[in-house]
Enzyme design. Structure first.
Site, PDB file in Angstrom:
ATOM      1  N   GLY A 256      13.752 102.690 -52.269  1.00 24.34           N
ATOM      2  CA  GLY A 256      15.095 102.179 -51.968  1.00 24.34           C
ATOM      3  C   GLY A 256      16.138 102.851 -52.846  1.00 24.34           C
ATOM      4  N   GLU A 257      15.801 103.032 -54.100  1.00 25.53           N
ATOM      5  CA  GLU A 257      16.704 103.681 -55.060  1.00 25.53           C
ATOM      6  C   GLU A 257      17.046 105.102 -54.599  1.00 25.53           C
ATOM      7  OE1 GLU A 257      15.332 103.374 -59.099  1.00 25.53           O
ATOM      8  OE2 GLU A 257      16.512 105.080 -59.782  1.00 25.53           O
TER       9      GLU A 257
END
Ligand SMILES: Cc1cc2nc3c(=O)[nH]c(=O)nc-3n(C[C@H](O)[C@H](O)[C@H](O)COP(=O)(O)OP(=O)(O)OC[C@H]3O[C@@H](n4cnc5c(N)ncnc54)[C@H](O)[C@@H]3O)c2cc1C
Length: 394
Positions: A256-257
């Protein structure tokens, strides 16, 4: 699209991408107007001072810190694309450091709490984070281990009902201002990837030392900390997601990062492109606007083609992520390509500005400095290439 018998190119077409609905576009407008009105005017000042905590409080009040979290935790109940919209619109603050500090909170530190946390942990950490009342940071990197996450040394040792944590973390964004940290530790050094455990640690716990504010090339509006953990005692309830599960959890978090970072990089490149396009239409040399030189026009053509390709890769990967896939290869590709394109664009934009590009007052040199982090943070280019290459079984 023309309807007559003569078809002409429609360069003004503003059709939104298919992943976005009218609701996303409304959200985009409201985030942008907030960012331009309330954040952008301070961007110069915050380069010197780092941005103040009220940004979190205000964004919490406006509902921007929990766009995709359920309403029962104070979120807006939106989908993953809402987070993409936030990352894209934050570039209008003209402050990479600010955008990064917020993204660490919304898309890096809090997602593992939502996915792996107990109900009590969600109430204690996630709910106030969404309100902007508690600020988070994420501790993976150590002085002796960055790319090689498995090489971290921070130890958490069980002692009765408690764990005792010792070690250090570095380059931690929000590390000075944070109320708590999502901390990656080793609980069993002999268990390989099964020997890692995440903890939620309050930053005011005895033994947590905010050692040093680190000076950086760019992202000056963010705070970056060297942290030490000296016999920090936490209860077993501070474990996030189960003993021995930490490595897998943090690898999930990194996806996600990376995707959010890629979306921000593309949007930042786009913004830099637009500012430079305006400049190239106004600045004259040899009796004409510099944009009218073929050499300069082709730079814009190269840049926009690459930005568009990177954007499509990000959106397509986000669509797969939102629809239940775990597309690690494509996320790595999106992260790698967007970061490279963003750095290339920022560099060309300086070139097109000439001497002005080198001057602080035009803000382009800051974009160049800020963008450089994208090829290092959240996994370097080399690590992305390795993930992609290995995914083919070689
Ligand atoms: C401004 C900033 C903010 C950050 N914020 C955070 C944060 O909030 N939380 C956090 O935990 N971390 C954070 N980081 C850390 C960041 O994620 C790491 O810097 C990054 O993962 C690289 O690790 P490293 O710096 O230890 O580099 P190293 O791992 O030492 O790598 C050095 C070089 O060796 C290369 N290399 C390493 N291994 C391989 C390999 N297997 N194959 C080929 N090449 C290789 C790398 O690509 C790189 O070029 C931040 C970093 C910066 C600069």
């Amino acid at each position: 699209m023309a309807t007559a018998d003569v078809l002409k190119p429609d360069f003004q077409s503003g059709k939104k991408h298919f992943i976005f609905t009218d609701d996303h576009e409304q959200l985009r407008q409201s985030i942008r107007s907030f960012v331009v009105r309330e954040l952008q005017p301070h961007s110069e000042e915050w380069e010197e001072t780092t941005f103040p905590d009220w940004v979190f409080h205000r964004m919490g009040e406006l509902g921007f810190l929990g766009l995709s979290y359920p309403e029962e935790y104070g979120g807006q109940g939106g989908d993953y694309y809402c987070n993409i919209v936030l990352a894209e619109e934050m570039v209008h603050a003209h402050s990479g450091g600010l955008a990064m500090g917020v993204a660490v909170h919304t898309d890096m530190a809090t997602p593992p709490i939502f996915l792996f946390g107990t109900e009590e942990q969600k109430q204690r950490y996630l709910v106030p984070s969404i309100k902007g009342e508690r600020i988070s940071c994420l501790g993976i990197t150590e002085p002796d281990a960055g790319s090689d996450v498995s090489g971290i040394k921070t130890r958490a040792v069980r002692d009765g009902d408690e764990y005792v944590i010792n070690g250090s973390k570095t380059y931690i964004t929000n590390g000075h201002r944070a109320d708590y940290i999502v901390l990656v530790t080793k609980t069993d050094p002999d268990a390989g990837y099964d020997g890692f455990t995440l903890f939620l640690v309050d930053m005011d716990s005895p033994g947590v030392v905010r050692e040093k504010k680190l000076e950086k090339l760019g992202m000056h509006a963010s705070d970056t900390a060297l942290l030490a953990f000296q016999d920090v005692r936490v209860p077993a309830e501070a474990i996030l997601g189960g003993v021995g599960k930490g490595f897998y959890h943090i690898m999930w978090e990194l996806q996600g990062e990376r995707l959010i970072g890629a979306a921000g990089a593309v949007a930042g490149a786009q913004r830099c492109f637009e500012r430079t396009l305006d400049y190239a239409k106004e600045r004259t040399a040899f009796g004409r606007p510099i944009g009218r030189f073929q050499a300069i026009r082709h730079k814009f053509a190269e840049m926009s083609t690459k930005i568009e390709a990177a954007r499509q890769l990000v959106y397509m990967t986000a669509w797969r992520f939102q629809n239940g896939e775990y597309p690690v290869r494509e996320i790595s590709m999106a992260k790698l390509y967007s970061a490279r394109v963003a750095c290339e664009v920022a560099d060309e934009c300086i070139q097109i500005h000439g001497g002005a590009g080198y001057m602080k007052e035009y803000g382009i040199e800051r974009v160049w400095r800020d963008m450089r982090l994208n090829r290092i943070g959240a996994g370097t280019d080399e690590i992305m290439l390795d993930v992609i290459g290995r995914s083919y079984g070689i």
